[in-house]
Design a protein around this motif. Structure first.
Motif, PDB file in Angstrom:
ATOM      1  N   ALA A  96     -28.634   6.416 -17.502  1.00  0.00           N
ATOM      2  CA  ALA A  96     -28.136   5.399 -16.734  1.00  0.00           C
ATOM      3  C   ALA A  96     -26.847   4.863 -17.928  1.00  0.00           C
ATOM      4  CB  ALA A  96     -29.195   3.943 -18.065  1.00  0.00           C
ATOM      5  N   PHE A  97     -25.984   4.580 -17.015  1.00  0.00           N
ATOM      6  CA  PHE A  97     -24.233   4.114 -17.476  1.00  0.00           C
ATOM      7  C   PHE A  97     -24.562   2.685 -18.344  1.00  0.00           C
ATOM      8  CE2 PHE A  97     -20.479   2.225 -17.875  1.00  0.00           C
ATOM      9  CZ  PHE A  97     -19.574   3.248 -17.632  1.00  0.00           C
ATOM     10  N   THR A  98     -24.865   3.484 -19.773  1.00  0.00           N
ATOM     11  CA  THR A  98     -24.952   2.129 -20.796  1.00  0.00           C
ATOM     12  C   THR A  98     -24.127   2.382 -21.671  1.00  0.00           C
ATOM     13  OG1 THR A  98     -26.724   3.731 -21.807  1.00  0.00           O
ATOM     14  CG2 THR A  98     -27.617   2.132 -21.068  1.00  0.00           C
ATOM     15  N   VAL A  99     -22.731   1.677 -21.873  1.00  0.00           N
ATOM     16  CA  VAL A  99     -22.161   1.640 -23.026  1.00  0.00           C
ATOM     17  C   VAL A  99     -20.935   0.258 -23.444  1.00  0.00           C
ATOM     18  CG1 VAL A  99     -20.032   2.806 -21.410  1.00  0.00           C
ATOM     19  CG2 VAL A  99     -19.775   2.368 -23.968  1.00  0.00           C
ATOM     20  N   SER A 100     -21.500  -0.538 -24.028  1.00  0.00           N
ATOM     21  CA  SER A 100     -20.821  -1.623 -24.182  1.00  0.00           C
ATOM     22  C   SER A 100     -19.725  -1.407 -25.018  1.00  0.00           C
ATOM     23  CB  SER A 100     -21.494  -2.616 -24.937  1.00  0.00           C
ATOM     24  OG  SER A 100     -22.154  -2.379 -26.163  1.00  0.00           O
ATOM     25  N   ARG A 101     -18.866  -2.764 -25.715  1.00  0.00           N
ATOM     26  CA  ARG A 101     -17.466  -2.687 -26.155  1.00  0.00           C
ATOM     27  C   ARG A 101     -17.921  -2.762 -27.550  1.00  0.00           C
ATOM     28  NH1 ARG A 101     -16.416  -6.601 -21.800  1.00  0.00           N
ATOM     29  NH2 ARG A 101     -16.931  -7.857 -22.935  1.00  0.00           N
ATOM     30  N   ASP A 102     -18.866  -3.179 -27.948  1.00  0.00           N
ATOM     31  CA  ASP A 102     -19.546  -3.451 -29.262  1.00  0.00           C
ATOM     32  C   ASP A 102     -19.785  -2.076 -29.647  1.00  0.00           C
ATOM     33  OD1 ASP A 102     -18.102  -5.545 -29.480  1.00  0.00           O
ATOM     34  OD2 ASP A 102     -20.096  -6.475 -28.441  1.00  0.00           O
ATOM     35  N   GLU A 105     -21.000   4.578 -29.419  1.00  0.00           N
ATOM     36  CA  GLU A 105     -21.685   5.852 -29.704  1.00  0.00           C
ATOM     37  C   GLU A 105     -22.399   6.676 -28.351  1.00  0.00           C
ATOM     38  OE1 GLU A 105     -21.261   8.689 -32.435  1.00  0.00           O
ATOM     39  OE2 GLU A 105     -20.450   6.032 -32.287  1.00  0.00           O
ATOM     40  N   MET A 106     -22.970   5.936 -27.788  1.00  0.00           N
ATOM     41  CA  MET A 106     -23.875   6.648 -26.409  1.00  0.00           C
ATOM     42  C   MET A 106     -22.164   7.669 -25.508  1.00  0.00           C
ATOM     43  SD  MET A 106     -26.156   8.230 -25.107  1.00  0.00           S
ATOM     44  CE  MET A 106     -27.065   7.504 -23.365  1.00  0.00           C
ATOM     45  N   PHE A 107     -20.953   6.373 -25.468  1.00  0.00           N
ATOM     46  CA  PHE A 107     -20.108   6.929 -24.885  1.00  0.00           C
ATOM     47  C   PHE A 107     -19.434   8.290 -25.018  1.00  0.00           C
ATOM     48  CE2 PHE A 107     -16.130   5.558 -22.662  1.00  0.00           C
ATOM     49  CZ  PHE A 107     -15.897   7.214 -21.392  1.00  0.00           C
ATOM     50  N   ARG A 108     -19.340   8.527 -26.952  1.00  0.00           N
ATOM     51  CA  ARG A 108     -18.899   9.485 -27.481  1.00  0.00           C
ATOM     52  C   ARG A 108     -19.889  10.670 -27.262  1.00  0.00           C
ATOM     53  NH1 ARG A 108     -17.997   5.304 -31.849  1.00  0.00           N
ATOM     54  NH2 ARG A 108     -16.210   5.366 -31.743  1.00  0.00           N
ATOM     55  N   THR A 109     -21.026   9.854 -27.036  1.00  0.00           N
ATOM     56  CA  THR A 109     -21.610  11.738 -27.068  1.00  0.00           C
ATOM     57  C   THR A 109     -21.892  11.897 -25.645  1.00  0.00           C
ATOM     58  OG1 THR A 109     -23.815  10.488 -28.376  1.00  0.00           O
ATOM     59  CG2 THR A 109     -24.009  12.389 -26.918  1.00  0.00           C
ATOM     60  N   VAL A 110     -21.567  11.081 -24.547  1.00  0.00           N
ATOM     61  CA  VAL A 110     -21.431  11.761 -23.483  1.00  0.00           C
ATOM     62  C   VAL A 110     -19.913  12.168 -22.860  1.00  0.00           C
ATOM     63  CG1 VAL A 110     -20.941  11.239 -20.389  1.00  0.00           C
ATOM     64  CG2 VAL A 110     -22.719  10.297 -21.897  1.00  0.00           C
ATOM     65  N   ASP A 279     -20.970  -3.439 -19.685  1.00  0.00           N
ATOM     66  CA  ASP A 279     -21.559  -5.119 -20.243  1.00  0.00           C
ATOM     67  C   ASP A 279     -20.740  -5.902 -19.870  1.00  0.00           C
ATOM     68  OD1 ASP A 279     -19.002  -3.624 -22.104  1.00  0.00           O
ATOM     69  OD2 ASP A 279     -20.110  -5.530 -23.653  1.00  0.00           O
ATOM     70  N   GLY A 280     -19.409  -5.127 -18.998  1.00  0.00           N
ATOM     71  CA  GLY A 280     -18.349  -5.976 -18.067  1.00  0.00           C
ATOM     72  C   GLY A 280     -17.118  -5.402 -18.348  1.00  0.00           C
ATOM     73  N   TRP A 281     -16.420  -6.520 -17.204  1.00  0.00           N
ATOM     74  CA  TRP A 281     -14.565  -6.069 -16.919  1.00  0.00           C
ATOM     75  C   TRP A 281     -13.767  -6.009 -18.580  1.00  0.00           C
ATOM     76  CZ3 TRP A 281     -12.922  -2.748 -13.001  1.00  0.00           C
ATOM     77  CH2 TRP A 281     -14.104  -2.764 -11.974  1.00  0.00           C
ATOM     78  N   GLY A 286      -3.673   0.174 -25.738  1.00  0.00           N
ATOM     79  CA  GLY A 286      -4.089  -0.023 -27.628  1.00  0.00           C
ATOM     80  C   GLY A 286      -5.371  -0.211 -27.831  1.00  0.00           C
ATOM     81  N   ASP A 287      -4.875  -1.240 -28.863  1.00  0.00           N
ATOM     82  CA  ASP A 287      -6.266  -1.521 -29.629  1.00  0.00           C
ATOM     83  C   ASP A 287      -6.972  -3.267 -28.805  1.00  0.00           C
ATOM     84  OD1 ASP A 287      -6.593   0.846 -31.239  1.00  0.00           O
ATOM     85  OD2 ASP A 287      -5.777  -0.135 -33.196  1.00  0.00           O
ATOM     86  N   ALA A 288      -6.103  -3.354 -28.134  1.00  0.00           N
ATOM     87  CA  ALA A 288      -6.473  -5.048 -27.395  1.00  0.00           C
ATOM     88  C   ALA A 288      -7.201  -4.901 -26.965  1.00  0.00           C
ATOM     89  CB  ALA A 288      -5.014  -5.555 -27.555  1.00  0.00           C
ATOM     90  N   ARG A 289      -8.286  -6.014 -25.917  1.00  0.00           N
ATOM     91  CA  ARG A 289      -9.011  -5.335 -25.094  1.00  0.00           C
ATOM     92  C   ARG A 289      -9.349  -6.928 -24.779  1.00  0.00           C
ATOM     93  NH1 ARG A 289      -8.540  -0.926 -26.552  1.00  0.00           N
ATOM     94  NH2 ARG A 289     -10.312   0.429 -26.872  1.00  0.00           N
ATOM     95  N   VAL A 290      -9.032  -7.735 -23.658  1.00  0.00           N
ATOM     96  CA  VAL A 290      -9.437  -9.132 -22.804  1.00  0.00           C
ATOM     97  C   VAL A 290     -10.666  -8.741 -21.548  1.00  0.00           C
ATOM     98  CG1 VAL A 290      -8.126 -10.323 -21.548  1.00  0.00           C
ATOM     99  CG2 VAL A 290      -7.276  -8.725 -23.635  1.00  0.00           C
ATOM    100  N   PRO A 291     -11.392  -8.926 -22.145  1.00  0.00           N
ATOM    101  CA  PRO A 291     -12.962  -9.068 -21.132  1.00  0.00           C
ATOM    102  C   PRO A 291     -12.435 -10.028 -20.508  1.00  0.00           C
ATOM    103  CG  PRO A 291     -13.316  -9.800 -23.561  1.00  0.00           C
ATOM    104  CD  PRO A 291     -12.031  -9.426 -23.588  1.00  0.00           C
ATOM    105  N   LEU A 292     -12.727 -10.427 -19.080  1.00  0.00           N
ATOM    106  CA  LEU A 292     -12.475 -10.658 -17.174  1.00  0.00           C
ATOM    107  C   LEU A 292     -13.604 -10.582 -16.571  1.00  0.00           C
ATOM    108  CD1 LEU A 292      -9.300  -8.874 -16.489  1.00  0.00           C
ATOM    109  CD2 LEU A 292     -10.046 -10.904 -16.854  1.00  0.00           C
TER     110      LEU A 292
END
Length: 310
Positions: A96-102, A105-110, A279-281, A286-292
Motif C-alpha cells: 500500500a502507498f501509505t504516507v501522510s503529511r503528518d 516515516e514510512m516514506f523514509r523507509t521506502v 491523505d491528499g494533494w 521549501g518548508d511551506a505546505r498548502v493542502p488542496l
C-alpha cells in the motif's frame, strides 16, 4: 508500416549469457530462484553492460551467501544473493502507498529501499525452483509507481529549493547545473508515471523514445532556457516543471471532477510544486505546505499549463 523492433546484438548476447549464468547458479544453489534484474531485464543494454542477477535462496538454508562476480564470455556477471524473507519484506512495502503529511516515516523507509524495490520491479525469472506465479502482482506494481513518482517529486522539490536560493543569490552558473538536474528528474517522473521503473538517468533517451516496443512513452522536449535574473520574482518558464509534474501525478491519481476556481495568491510563482500523499494533494515550496482538493489541484495544473504556453 515500420519494421518490428529487433534487439541489438549486444542485448541478445547478454540475455543469452544471463540465461547460461542463471542455469549454472541454479545448479550451484539448490532450491534457489535466479532472477535477471535491472536495465537488462527491461531490454536496455549497451556494449559494455554488466549482467545483474539475483539468487533468491530458501530461508531454511540460513543467511544468504556472499557471492562473487564472475565472467562469462567476457561479460561481467554481478550476482547478489537474498533470502526469500528479504524479498517478502520488500514486497510488503509495496502492499500500500501509505504516507501522510503528518507521518512520513514510512516514506523514509521506502525511499531508503527504493533501489531494491526497483530491482524487484524489474526482476525477470530465469531459473525457478519455487512455484511463485509472478514476482509482483499488478497492484504491487501500481504501488511501486506511486512510491517512485512521489520520490521523484521529493527530489524535484529539493532541487527547486536549491534553485530558488541560487537564483536569489545571483549564482547563475550554479543554478544552470541544478536546472539540468531538475530537467532529468522531471523526465524520470514522467517515465515512472507512464509505467517504467526508476532506472538510471542514462536510460532516459530509451525510455522516452517512440520505438514500437516503448510506444507508451512520449518524447519530452528539453526544458526551456531559464532567465535567472527574473526567476525569483516571476518565471513563466518554471511553469513547465509545475505542469509536467502535476500531469504525471494526475495520471496515477485520476479524478473525474471539474476544476474548482482557485485564488492562487502566489501559489503559481517560482518554486511551488505539487505532491500527492495518501491523505491528499498539496503544494510545497521549501518548508511551506498548502493542502488542496483534487478539483483545486486540477485548476492549479491548468493555470500552470497556460503559463507554460506563454
Amino acid at each position: 508500416m515500420t519494421d518490428a523492433w529487433q534487439p541489438a546484438p549486444w542485448l541478445q548476447t547478454r540475455l543469452k549469457v544471463a540465461e547460461q549464468a542463471a542455469a549454472e547458479l541454479a545448479d550451484e544453489h539448490f532450491g534457489a530462484d535466479v532472477w535477471l534484474v535491472g536495465a537488462l531485464a527491461e531490454n536496455l543494454a549497451h556494449q559494455q553492460s554488466d549482467v545483474d542477477l539475483f539468487v533468491v535462496t530458501p530461508d531454511d538454508r540460513g543467511p544468504a551467501p556472499e557471492l562473487r562476480s564472475r565472467l562469462t564470455c567476457g561479460i561481467r556477471i554481478d550476482v547478489r544473493a537474498v533470502t526469500k524473507t528479504t524479498v517478502h519484506d520488500w514486497r510488503t512495502l509495496l502492499e500500500a502507498f501509505t504516507v501522510s503529511r503528518d507521518d512520513i516515516e514510512m516514506f523514509r523507509t521506502v525511499r531508503a529501499r527504493l533501489s531494491n524495490l526497483t530491482l524487484l520491479r524489474t526482476a525477470r525469472p530465469l531459473a525457478r525452483a519455487s512455484d511463485q506465479a509472478e514476482i509482483l502482482a499488478p497492484e504491487q506494481r501500481a504501488t511501486y509507481q506511486r512510491w517512485a513518482l512521489a520520490d521523484r517529486c521529493e527530489a524535484a522539490a529539493s532541487l527547486t529549493e536549491d534553485l530558488l536560493g541560487l537564483a536569489q543569490a545571483g549564482l547563475y552558473p550554479h543554478a544552470d547545473l541544478v536546472w539540468d538536474q531538475l530537467a532529468r528528474v522531471v523526465a524520470q517522473a514522467e517515465t515512472v508515471a507512464a509505467g517504467a521503473p526508476l532506472l538510471g538517468e542514462k536510460w532516459l533517451p530509451s525510455l522516452l523514445s517512440s520505438r514500437d516496443d516503448a510506444a507508451r512513452f512520449t518524447p519530452v522536449p528539453a526544458l526551456p532556457e531559464p532567465r535567472w535574473v527574473s526567476a525569483a520574482a516571476h518565471s513563466p518558464f518554471f511553469a513547465s516543471v509545475q505542469a509536467r509534474l502535476a500531469n504525471a501525478l494526475l495520471s496515477l491519481w485520476p479524478a473525474d471532477v471539474e476544476p474548482e476556481p482557485l485564488d492562487e495568491a502566489g501559489l503559481g510563482s517560482f518554486g511551488w510544486l505539487p505532491q500527492r500523499y495518501s491523505d491528499g494533494w498539496f503544494l510545497r515550496r521549501g518548508d511551506a505546505r498548502v493542502p488542496l482538493s483534487t478539483s483545486r489541484m486540477r485548476a492549479w495544473r491548468d493555470a500552470a499549463a497556460r503559463r507554460a504556453r506563454t
